[in-house]
Design a protein around this motif. Sequence first.
Motif, PDB file in Angstrom:
ATOM      1  N   GLN A 201       0.833  -1.207   0.000  1.00 35.33           N
ATOM      2  CA  GLN A 201       0.000   0.000   0.000  1.00 35.33           C
ATOM      3  C   GLN A 201       0.870   1.260   0.000  1.00 35.33           C
ATOM      4  O   GLN A 201       1.982   1.260   0.516  1.00 35.33           O
ATOM      5  CB  GLN A 201      -0.917   0.010   1.226  1.00 35.33           C
ATOM      6  CG  GLN A 201      -1.893  -1.145   1.285  1.00 35.33           C
ATOM      7  CD  GLN A 201      -2.782  -1.067   2.502  1.00 35.33           C
ATOM      8  OE1 GLN A 201      -2.967  -0.007   3.089  1.00 35.33           O
ATOM      9  NE2 GLN A 201      -3.355  -2.192   2.889  1.00 35.33           N
ATOM     10  N   GLN A 202       0.316   2.327  -0.572  1.00 36.58           N
ATOM     11  CA  GLN A 202       1.026   3.598  -0.619  1.00 36.58           C
ATOM     12  C   GLN A 202       0.895   4.343   0.710  1.00 36.58           C
ATOM     13  O   GLN A 202      -0.170   4.344   1.333  1.00 36.58           O
ATOM     14  CB  GLN A 202       0.480   4.478  -1.748  1.00 36.58           C
ATOM     15  CG  GLN A 202       0.721   3.912  -3.132  1.00 36.58           C
ATOM     16  CD  GLN A 202       0.291   4.880  -4.213  1.00 36.58           C
ATOM     17  OE1 GLN A 202       1.084   5.284  -5.052  1.00 36.58           O
ATOM     18  NE2 GLN A 202      -0.975   5.236  -4.213  1.00 36.58           N
TER      19      GLN A 202
ATOM     20  N   GLY B 121       6.867  -3.062   4.224  1.00 27.94           N
ATOM     21  CA  GLY B 121       6.360  -3.457   2.914  1.00 27.94           C
ATOM     22  C   GLY B 121       5.527  -2.413   2.220  1.00 27.94           C
ATOM     23  O   GLY B 121       4.924  -2.693   1.174  1.00 27.94           O
ATOM     24  N   GLY B 122       5.486  -1.195   2.761  1.00 34.29           N
ATOM     25  CA  GLY B 122       4.705  -0.134   2.139  1.00 34.29           C
ATOM     26  C   GLY B 122       5.453   0.536   0.997  1.00 34.29           C
ATOM     27  O   GLY B 122       6.668   0.366   0.833  1.00 34.29           O
ATOM     28  N   ILE B 123       4.729   1.301   0.211  1.00 26.61           N
ATOM     29  CA  ILE B 123       5.295   2.028  -0.931  1.00 26.61           C
ATOM     30  C   ILE B 123       5.276   3.519  -0.609  1.00 26.61           C
ATOM     31  O   ILE B 123       4.203   4.099  -0.417  1.00 26.61           O
ATOM     32  CB  ILE B 123       4.483   1.760  -2.217  1.00 26.61           C
ATOM     33  CG1 ILE B 123       4.468   0.246  -2.522  1.00 26.61           C
ATOM     34  CG2 ILE B 123       5.046   2.546  -3.391  1.00 26.61           C
ATOM     35  CD1 ILE B 123       3.478  -0.134  -3.597  1.00 26.61           C
ATOM     36  N   VAL B 124       6.448   4.120  -0.538  1.00 28.61           N
ATOM     37  CA  VAL B 124       6.536   5.530  -0.173  1.00 28.61           C
ATOM     38  C   VAL B 124       6.192   6.409  -1.370  1.00 28.61           C
ATOM     39  O   VAL B 124       6.730   6.224  -2.468  1.00 28.61           O
ATOM     40  CB  VAL B 124       7.953   5.875   0.329  1.00 28.61           C
ATOM     41  CG1 VAL B 124       8.083   7.375   0.584  1.00 28.61           C
ATOM     42  CG2 VAL B 124       8.270   5.081   1.593  1.00 28.61           C
ATOM     43  N   VAL B 125       5.293   7.366  -1.155  1.00 33.72           N
ATOM     44  CA  VAL B 125       5.013   8.406  -2.151  1.00 33.72           C
ATOM     45  C   VAL B 125       5.282   9.755  -1.490  1.00 33.72           C
ATOM     46  O   VAL B 125       5.121   9.905  -0.280  1.00 33.72           O
ATOM     47  CB  VAL B 125       3.562   8.332  -2.680  1.00 33.72           C
ATOM     48  CG1 VAL B 125       3.325   7.036  -3.427  1.00 33.72           C
ATOM     49  CG2 VAL B 125       2.557   8.481  -1.554  1.00 33.72           C
TER      50      VAL B 125
ATOM     51  N   GLN C 262       1.942  15.118  -2.466  1.00 33.62           N
ATOM     52  CA  GLN C 262       0.741  15.285  -1.645  1.00 33.62           C
ATOM     53  C   GLN C 262      -0.537  15.189  -2.469  1.00 33.62           C
ATOM     54  O   GLN C 262      -1.487  14.501  -2.073  1.00 33.62           O
ATOM     55  CB  GLN C 262       0.784  16.632  -0.901  1.00 33.62           C
ATOM     56  CG  GLN C 262      -0.450  16.896  -0.042  1.00 33.62           C
ATOM     57  CD  GLN C 262      -0.276  18.112   0.840  1.00 33.62           C
ATOM     58  OE1 GLN C 262       0.826  18.395   1.325  1.00 33.62           O
ATOM     59  NE2 GLN C 262      -1.365  18.827   1.085  1.00 33.62           N
ATOM     60  N   GLN C 263      -0.586  15.884  -3.602  1.00 33.57           N
ATOM     61  CA  GLN C 263      -1.813  15.873  -4.391  1.00 33.57           C
ATOM     62  C   GLN C 263      -2.094  14.482  -4.951  1.00 33.57           C
ATOM     63  O   GLN C 263      -3.247  14.040  -4.984  1.00 33.57           O
ATOM     64  CB  GLN C 263      -1.725  16.886  -5.537  1.00 33.57           C
ATOM     65  CG  GLN C 263      -3.050  17.113  -6.248  1.00 33.57           C
ATOM     66  CD  GLN C 263      -4.151  17.547  -5.298  1.00 33.57           C
ATOM     67  OE1 GLN C 263      -3.997  18.498  -4.525  1.00 33.57           O
ATOM     68  NE2 GLN C 263      -5.278  16.824  -5.318  1.00 33.57           N
ATOM     69  N   ARG C 264      -1.053  13.798  -5.390  1.00 32.18           N
ATOM     70  CA  ARG C 264      -1.238  12.434  -5.887  1.00 32.18           C
ATOM     71  C   ARG C 264      -1.801  11.534  -4.782  1.00 32.18           C
ATOM     72  O   ARG C 264      -2.695  10.720  -5.019  1.00 32.18           O
ATOM     73  CB  ARG C 264       0.096  11.874  -6.384  1.00 32.18           C
ATOM     74  CG  ARG C 264       0.055  10.390  -6.735  1.00 32.18           C
ATOM     75  CD  ARG C 264       1.438   9.837  -7.017  1.00 32.18           C
ATOM     76  NE  ARG C 264       1.457   8.390  -7.019  1.00 32.18           N
ATOM     77  CZ  ARG C 264       2.558   7.647  -7.092  1.00 32.18           C
ATOM     78  NH1 ARG C 264       3.749   8.241  -7.166  1.00 32.18           N
ATOM     79  NH2 ARG C 264       2.495   6.328  -7.083  1.00 32.18           N
ATOM     80  N   ALA C 265      -1.264  11.697  -3.572  1.00 30.75           N
ATOM     81  CA  ALA C 265      -1.736  10.884  -2.448  1.00 30.75           C
ATOM     82  C   ALA C 265      -3.207  11.154  -2.163  1.00 30.75           C
ATOM     83  O   ALA C 265      -3.985  10.232  -1.882  1.00 30.75           O
ATOM     84  CB  ALA C 265      -0.893  11.173  -1.210  1.00 30.75           C
TER      85      ALA C 265
ATOM     86  N   ARG D 273      -4.122   6.381   2.717  1.00 32.23           N
ATOM     87  CA  ARG D 273      -4.755   6.421   4.032  1.00 32.23           C
ATOM     88  C   ARG D 273      -3.851   6.901   5.156  1.00 32.23           C
ATOM     89  O   ARG D 273      -4.328   7.378   6.179  1.00 32.23           O
ATOM     90  CB  ARG D 273      -5.286   5.033   4.387  1.00 32.23           C
ATOM     91  CG  ARG D 273      -6.397   4.554   3.456  1.00 32.23           C
ATOM     92  CD  ARG D 273      -6.937   3.215   3.898  1.00 32.23           C
ATOM     93  NE  ARG D 273      -5.930   2.163   3.805  1.00 32.23           N
ATOM     94  CZ  ARG D 273      -6.107   0.931   4.281  1.00 32.23           C
ATOM     95  NH1 ARG D 273      -7.229   0.618   4.891  1.00 32.23           N
ATOM     96  NH2 ARG D 273      -5.154   0.026   4.143  1.00 32.23           N
ATOM     97  N   LEU D 274      -2.516   6.763   4.983  1.00 34.31           N
ATOM     98  CA  LEU D 274      -1.582   7.136   6.037  1.00 34.31           C
ATOM     99  C   LEU D 274      -0.587   8.173   5.524  1.00 34.31           C
ATOM    100  O   LEU D 274      -0.151   8.093   4.376  1.00 34.31           O
ATOM    101  CB  LEU D 274      -0.802   5.923   6.536  1.00 34.31           C
ATOM    102  CG  LEU D 274      -1.563   4.824   7.277  1.00 34.31           C
ATOM    103  CD1 LEU D 274      -0.613   3.688   7.629  1.00 34.31           C
ATOM    104  CD2 LEU D 274      -2.222   5.360   8.522  1.00 34.31           C
TER     105      LEU D 274
END
Length: 291
Positions: free
Chosen positions: A16-17, A38-42, A45-48, A54-55
């Motif tokens: 998850q992002q 195991g998360g995917i860092v983004v 901000q606008q894309r998120a 969620r986090l």
Amino acid sequence: MSELSSLPLFHRIEGQQVLVLGEGAAAEPKRRLVERAGGIVVDDQQRAIDECVRLAFVAFEDERACEAAAINLRSAGMLVNVVDRPDLCDFTTPSILDRNPVLIAVGTGGASAGLAKHVRLRLERSLPQSLGALAKALFGAREKLRAAFPDPSDRRQALDEALAEGGALDPLDPASHERVEDWASGAAEIGAPATYEFTLASGDPEDLTLKQARLLGQADTVCADPQVPPAILARARADAVRLTCDRASNPDGACGAARGCAQPPQCPKSQARSGKGGLTVILRRGNAEEL
């Protein structure tokens, strides 16, 4: 019941992002933490926001930028952590002790990360590396345990007795994981119903003896005088049957019907059947002025 300052949860983020805003010494540990889980860092901000992440972790050096980001991200439905600003946090990150799959998190609600770290370091020295192997072995023995103990309460009691200090599967014994298969195949058993009654030395849970604290944490039924402090009762299992007793009394029979109780007792299933195990603890108050 004493109040928790926050609700501890373990959040699965694999694949998850997770949004991480900021650079440098404050942001990098959060990126590593997300990736380790195991998360995917983004970092957009606008894309998120558009992709319903969620986090979010916010680690800007500028305090006003942190405040603005926290407001915007929370408005978009995210749970937000602002580094070193517990007043702006929906969640905080604990100090983690990893004995995969056993995960122990020590948190202070943002009060002191250093304190959480040193508590975790003490635990690191106490808990064997084999703790994870014990958890995996118990997971593998689930079907055998279900067959041996169809009733969930009986399974819980058998595990309580095996995992207790000095038990067949004592978690602090580095060799316990090697005994799980044999234990689940026939050695597992539950004791007869038991009742323990003790008088509190004070209203401070730190004054409980080791035996009292252990019994309270394992009890199926807790019958307490009205003046027993919530901090003491908080040491009992959350799913234990709780009774309020007007005077000290011993349970009658295997079902634990306590004389003098303000409420009629509801017997746990594990106690309702003749010959089955079940642990009842009666808490008597000491000097009322002390409590």
